[in-house]
Motif scaffolding. Sequence first.
Motif, PDB file in Angstrom:
ATOM      1  N   ASN A   1       0.855  -1.180   0.000  1.00 44.11           N
ATOM      2  CA  ASN A   1       0.000   0.000   0.000  1.00 44.11           C
ATOM      3  C   ASN A   1       0.894   1.234   0.000  1.00 44.11           C
ATOM      4  O   ASN A   1       2.113   1.117  -0.146  1.00 44.11           O
ATOM      5  CB  ASN A   1      -0.979  -0.013   1.187  1.00 44.11           C
ATOM      6  N   ASN A   2       0.321   2.400   0.187  1.00 43.76           N
ATOM      7  CA  ASN A   2       1.113   3.632   0.119  1.00 43.76           C
ATOM      8  C   ASN A   2       2.278   3.632   1.095  1.00 43.76           C
ATOM      9  O   ASN A   2       3.413   3.953   0.731  1.00 43.76           O
ATOM     10  CB  ASN A   2       0.212   4.845   0.396  1.00 43.76           C
TER      11      ASN A   2
ATOM     12  N   ASN B   1       6.450   3.276   0.209  1.00 45.11           N
ATOM     13  CA  ASN B   1       7.483   4.257   0.575  1.00 45.11           C
ATOM     14  C   ASN B   1       8.596   3.621   1.397  1.00 45.11           C
ATOM     15  O   ASN B   1       9.771   3.971   1.250  1.00 45.11           O
ATOM     16  CB  ASN B   1       6.842   5.416   1.343  1.00 45.11           C
TER      17      ASN B   1
ATOM     18  N   ILE C   1       0.503   2.747  -7.772  1.00 41.39           N
ATOM     19  CA  ILE C   1       0.086   3.546  -6.619  1.00 41.39           C
ATOM     20  C   ILE C   1      -0.786   4.717  -7.065  1.00 41.39           C
ATOM     21  O   ILE C   1      -1.812   5.041  -6.435  1.00 41.39           O
ATOM     22  CB  ILE C   1       1.320   4.049  -5.837  1.00 41.39           C
TER      23      ILE C   1
ATOM     24  N   ASN D   1      -4.701   5.353  -5.895  1.00 38.82           N
ATOM     25  CA  ASN D   1      -5.073   6.616  -5.249  1.00 38.82           C
ATOM     26  C   ASN D   1      -6.108   7.401  -6.038  1.00 38.82           C
ATOM     27  O   ASN D   1      -6.693   8.357  -5.512  1.00 38.82           O
ATOM     28  CB  ASN D   1      -3.828   7.476  -5.024  1.00 38.82           C
TER      29      ASN D   1
END
Length: 258
Positions: A203-204, A208, A228, A232
Amino acid sequence: MEKLSIVKIGGNIIEDENLLNKFLTLFAHLKGKKILIHGGGKRATTISKKLGIEPSMLNGRRITDAATLEVITMVYGGLINKNIVAKLQALQTNAIGLTGADANTIISEKRPKQEVDFGYVGDVKKVDQLAINKLMQANFTPVFCAITHDNCGQLLNTNADTVTAQIAISLSKIYETSIYYCFELNGVLENINDTNSVIKTINNSTYNKLLSENKIVDGMIPKLENCINAINKGVQKVYLGNTDILTKNNTNFTTISL
């Protein structure tokens, strides 16, 4: 909302006749509305060299001069696209081959010159989801190659992963949309040397973290950036893995979601 599957295949599948036939059989058996997107960089490189046009690449991206654009148009829009369409027709899937110029479906703008002039490369600005939906409502299965246009008569070479994400984002306004990125690996790998080290979910925040730990590198970075971005902006889920992600029997792949 009705479900829509948007599937992108990588160059290694296109180059392997057995893998391509297996994939197209799986794609043909997918239930519901579906769209296929393909590139064909490896074939374009091979044919360019045969024609005496030496390909120029930078960080995995093709610099597209006028001669290269001609090759890409012939290879993506002609040879590969029509071969796939013909094979799908044989599998009773009523496919229609398209570039972004057809029915004005995908408009791009030529990438501006910065440190590097990528030539006739396009960045997607608009997808006409209503035009694409009309084709699907007429029971056609769109097969897009990675060529768009600027609406002023110029064709543009466009990253196929980006085309996939932008089509999916646009159609998520109409459908519950999922993306399947099919390539030669089992998914996003934690260790590139271990084909079974698949990262099952991203996921986000985990994306990262993986970036900061340098576990995502090279060509996987722009691919996951597109994933991503799609999540989003309304796409339900994105799946990455080998062609078996189109079956219910495979559990070893990567899923990206919010």
